[in-house]
Motif scaffolding. Structure first.
Motif, PDB file in Angstrom:
ATOM      1  N   GLY A  91      73.345 -85.692 -35.522  1.00 27.74           N
ATOM      2  CA  GLY A  91      72.203 -85.726 -36.419  1.00 27.74           C
ATOM      3  C   GLY A  91      70.863 -85.814 -35.719  1.00 27.74           C
ATOM      4  N   SER A  92      70.854 -85.782 -34.385  1.00 25.87           N
ATOM      5  CA  SER A  92      69.584 -85.878 -33.658  1.00 25.87           C
ATOM      6  C   SER A  92      68.837 -84.559 -33.682  1.00 25.87           C
ATOM      7  CB  SER A  92      69.841 -86.286 -32.203  1.00 25.87           C
ATOM      8  OG  SER A  92      70.646 -85.320 -31.553  1.00 25.87           O
ATOM      9  N   GLU A  93      67.547 -84.632 -33.346  1.00 29.77           N
ATOM     10  CA  GLU A  93      66.715 -83.427 -33.328  1.00 29.77           C
ATOM     11  C   GLU A  93      67.202 -82.436 -32.279  1.00 29.77           C
ATOM     12  OE1 GLU A  93      62.340 -84.281 -33.637  1.00 29.77           O
ATOM     13  OE2 GLU A  93      63.086 -86.260 -33.082  1.00 29.77           O
ATOM     14  N   LYS A  94      67.040 -81.151 -32.558  1.00 29.86           N
ATOM     15  CA  LYS A  94      67.445 -80.132 -31.606  1.00 29.86           C
ATOM     16  C   LYS A  94      66.394 -79.929 -30.519  1.00 29.86           C
ATOM     17  CE  LYS A  94      70.439 -77.549 -34.756  1.00 29.86           C
ATOM     18  NZ  LYS A  94      70.707 -76.234 -35.397  1.00 29.86           N
ATOM     19  N   ARG A  95      65.120 -80.072 -30.872  1.00 36.79           N
ATOM     20  CA  ARG A  95      64.038 -79.879 -29.898  1.00 36.79           C
ATOM     21  C   ARG A  95      63.137 -81.106 -29.894  1.00 36.79           C
ATOM     22  NH1 ARG A  95      64.661 -75.985 -26.260  1.00 36.79           N
ATOM     23  NH2 ARG A  95      62.399 -75.773 -26.110  1.00 36.79           N
ATOM     24  N   PRO A  96      63.574 -82.191 -29.318  1.00 39.84           N
ATOM     25  CA  PRO A  96      62.788 -83.429 -29.360  1.00 39.84           C
ATOM     26  C   PRO A  96      61.565 -83.366 -28.459  1.00 39.84           C
ATOM     27  CG  PRO A  96      64.649 -83.699 -27.906  1.00 39.84           C
ATOM     28  CD  PRO A  96      64.800 -82.343 -28.536  1.00 39.84           C
ATOM     29  N   VAL A  97      60.578 -84.164 -28.785  1.00 42.16           N
ATOM     30  CA  VAL A  97      59.416 -84.346 -27.923  1.00 42.16           C
ATOM     31  C   VAL A  97      59.717 -85.546 -27.026  1.00 42.16           C
ATOM     32  CG1 VAL A  97      56.966 -84.864 -27.813  1.00 42.16           C
ATOM     33  CG2 VAL A  97      57.861 -83.405 -29.653  1.00 42.16           C
ATOM     34  N   VAL A  98      59.856 -85.293 -25.749  1.00 40.86           N
ATOM     35  CA  VAL A  98      60.270 -86.348 -24.828  1.00 40.86           C
ATOM     36  C   VAL A  98      59.114 -87.285 -24.487  1.00 40.86           C
ATOM     37  CG1 VAL A  98      61.251 -86.828 -22.556  1.00 40.86           C
ATOM     38  CG2 VAL A  98      62.077 -84.876 -23.877  1.00 40.86           C
ATOM     39  N   GLN A  99      57.979 -86.735 -24.163  1.00 42.94           N
ATOM     40  CA  GLN A  99      56.840 -87.562 -23.764  1.00 42.94           C
ATOM     41  C   GLN A  99      55.558 -86.779 -23.977  1.00 42.94           C
ATOM     42  OE1 GLN A  99      56.963 -90.906 -22.094  1.00 42.94           O
ATOM     43  NE2 GLN A  99      54.903 -90.740 -22.908  1.00 42.94           N
ATOM     44  N   SER A 100      54.511 -87.476 -24.303  1.00 40.66           N
ATOM     45  CA  SER A 100      53.218 -86.840 -24.506  1.00 40.66           C
ATOM     46  C   SER A 100      52.751 -86.138 -23.236  1.00 40.66           C
ATOM     47  CB  SER A 100      52.189 -87.889 -24.936  1.00 40.66           C
ATOM     48  OG  SER A 100      50.888 -87.378 -24.828  1.00 40.66           O
ATOM     49  N   GLY A 101      52.296 -84.890 -23.381  1.00 39.13           N
ATOM     50  CA  GLY A 101      51.782 -84.157 -22.237  1.00 39.13           C
ATOM     51  C   GLY A 101      50.537 -84.804 -21.659  1.00 39.13           C
ATOM     52  N   ILE A 102      49.771 -85.465 -22.526  1.00 35.23           N
ATOM     53  CA  ILE A 102      48.551 -86.144 -22.073  1.00 35.23           C
ATOM     54  C   ILE A 102      48.898 -87.288 -21.128  1.00 35.23           C
ATOM     55  CG2 ILE A 102      46.578 -87.524 -22.818  1.00 35.23           C
ATOM     56  CD1 ILE A 102      46.558 -85.932 -25.413  1.00 35.23           C
ATOM     57  N   VAL A 103      49.968 -88.016 -21.456  1.00 33.80           N
ATOM     58  CA  VAL A 103      50.386 -89.145 -20.623  1.00 33.80           C
ATOM     59  C   VAL A 103      50.853 -88.667 -19.259  1.00 33.80           C
ATOM     60  CG1 VAL A 103      52.048 -91.023 -20.370  1.00 33.80           C
ATOM     61  CG2 VAL A 103      50.990 -90.590 -22.588  1.00 33.80           C
ATOM     62  N   THR A 104      51.718 -87.652 -19.245  1.00 32.69           N
ATOM     63  CA  THR A 104      52.213 -87.155 -17.964  1.00 32.69           C
ATOM     64  C   THR A 104      51.086 -86.525 -17.149  1.00 32.69           C
ATOM     65  OG1 THR A 104      52.905 -85.113 -19.107  1.00 32.69           O
ATOM     66  CG2 THR A 104      54.586 -86.789 -18.736  1.00 32.69           C
ATOM     67  N   PHE A 105      50.158 -85.867 -17.817  1.00 33.05           N
ATOM     68  CA  PHE A 105      49.004 -85.290 -17.115  1.00 33.05           C
ATOM     69  C   PHE A 105      48.152 -86.398 -16.496  1.00 33.05           C
ATOM     70  CE2 PHE A 105      44.514 -84.067 -17.054  1.00 33.05           C
ATOM     71  CZ  PHE A 105      44.569 -82.934 -16.249  1.00 33.05           C
ATOM     72  N   SER A 106      48.013 -87.511 -17.204  1.00 30.98           N
ATOM     73  CA  SER A 106      47.200 -88.616 -16.672  1.00 30.98           C
ATOM     74  C   SER A 106      47.836 -89.201 -15.415  1.00 30.98           C
ATOM     75  CB  SER A 106      47.032 -89.709 -17.738  1.00 30.98           C
ATOM     76  OG  SER A 106      48.270 -90.306 -18.068  1.00 30.98           O
ATOM     77  N   VAL A 107      49.174 -89.260 -15.383  1.00 30.13           N
ATOM     78  CA  VAL A 107      49.870 -89.733 -14.184  1.00 30.13           C
ATOM     79  C   VAL A 107      49.611 -88.786 -13.017  1.00 30.13           C
ATOM     80  CG1 VAL A 107      52.122 -90.189 -13.135  1.00 30.13           C
ATOM     81  CG2 VAL A 107      51.674 -90.934 -15.470  1.00 30.13           C
ATOM     82  N   ALA A 108      49.786 -87.485 -13.287  1.00 25.75           N
ATOM     83  CA  ALA A 108      49.578 -86.482 -12.239  1.00 25.75           C
ATOM     84  C   ALA A 108      48.131 -86.510 -11.745  1.00 25.75           C
ATOM     85  CB  ALA A 108      49.935 -85.099 -12.768  1.00 25.75           C
ATOM     86  N   ALA A 109      47.189 -86.623 -12.676  1.00 24.92           N
ATOM     87  CA  ALA A 109      45.770 -86.631 -12.305  1.00 24.92           C
ATOM     88  C   ALA A 109      45.424 -87.848 -11.450  1.00 24.92           C
ATOM     89  CB  ALA A 109      44.908 -86.609 -13.562  1.00 24.92           C
ATOM     90  N   ALA A 110      45.960 -89.005 -11.833  1.00 24.54           N
ATOM     91  CA  ALA A 110      45.700 -90.233 -11.075  1.00 24.54           C
ATOM     92  C   ALA A 110      46.272 -90.128  -9.664  1.00 24.54           C
ATOM     93  CB  ALA A 110      46.299 -91.436 -11.807  1.00 24.54           C
ATOM     94  N   TRP A 111      47.465 -89.548  -9.553  1.00 27.09           N
ATOM     95  CA  TRP A 111      48.096 -89.424  -8.237  1.00 27.09           C
ATOM     96  C   TRP A 111      47.356 -88.426  -7.354  1.00 27.09           C
ATOM     97  CZ3 TRP A 111      51.122 -92.721  -6.063  1.00 27.09           C
ATOM     98  CH2 TRP A 111      51.792 -92.375  -4.881  1.00 27.09           C
TER      99      TRP A 111
END
Length: 265
Positions: A91-111
């Motif tokens: 019953g789970s979603e077929k195409r889930p959203v794993v994590q906000s792109g903004i959050v992962t981008f902020s990690v990459a930008a900080a690094w």
């Protein structure tokens, strides 16, 4: 209880922490010896003696090659990308959203920003190649500390409950070897290149099979299925800090994880 916490995966990470710490300290010793003797050479004659860089290259290259394939001793944090570790939740979603792109981008930008500053220090001759390698080795120690004790990316950026659900787990080697981009050397660039291969493979798999990375879709990421118990070390640290009246952001995540674990026990 102690035996339950000391799983093979936990022991492996403690061994990694000890080995990487010793390697870092050995490199620091060689660097200081070099500077005191004013040899003007990278790590006391590295150009003629390839032992240190050869050892570093062999160890980390072996780790990265192993990361390309399923491994029982590794954390589910990096193993969830493989099909064999995907147990669908009905019953789970077929195409889930794993994590906000903004959050992962902020990690990459900080690094990138942090290592850009390091690059500026290098090109202005404030630090040298030896320091760049020491920074990379220090990153490798911090990588295991993040897994076992405290991860600023988890607590302040990603807000994931544990390493098993970490969106950027396989970014570790690419982040670790980022300073090596400034060293024009076959050892340095092959390490960084292989690390980028791991990162690209991870990101491609995430986009093709996002359900493998979601705890709402993949039963393997649930606390009930966890066999590695890496989170116990972080929980113990939080208890210690609370007793000492310290408080780190993200305690709510630790409490939620503790409730899940207590229910299971």
């Amino acid at each position: 209880m102690i035996k339950k916490q000391l799983t093979k995966t936990v022991i492996l990470h403690y061994l990694k922490l000890i080995f990487r710490s010793l390697l870092f300290l050995a490199a620091v010793g060689m660097y200081i010896h070099n500077r005191l003797n004013n040899t003007g050479q990278f790590f006391n004659g590295y150009e003629e003696n390839h032992f240190l860089m050869g050892l570093i290259w062999f160890i980390f290259m072996a780790e990265m090659v192993m990361r390309l394939f399923p491994a029982k001793l590794e954390s589910m944090g990096c193993q969830k990308q493989f099909r064999k570790n995907f147990i669908p939740i009905e019953g789970s979603e077929k195409r889930p959203v794993v994590q906000s792109g903004i959050v992962t981008f902020s990690v990459a930008a900080a690094w990138i920003a942090l290592n850009a500053i390091i690059g500026v220090l290098y090109y202005t001759s404030i630090i040298d190649k030896g320091i760049l390698l020491l920074i990379a080795l220090a990153y490798s120690v911090c990588d295991v500390i993040c897994i076992l004790f405290f991860c600023p990316f988890q607590t302040w950026f990603m807000k994931n409950k544990c390493c098993a659900t970490c969106r950027i787990y396989n970014w570790d080697y690419a982040m670790m070897f980022t300073p090596l981009i400034y060293i024009p050397n076959v050892y340095a660039w092959t390490l960084l290149g292989t690390a980028l291969v791991l990162l690209i493979k991870w990101e491609v798999t995430l986009r093709l099979f996002p359900q493998r990375f979601s705890e709402k879709c993949n039963k393997s990421l649930s606390c009930a299925m966890c066999q590695e118990k890496l989170c116990h070390q972080k929980r113990q640290l939080q208890v210690f800090l609370k007793k000492g009246k310290f408080n780190l952001a993200g305690n709510a995540l630790i409490k939620a994880l503790k409730r899940e674990s207590d229910k299971k026990e």
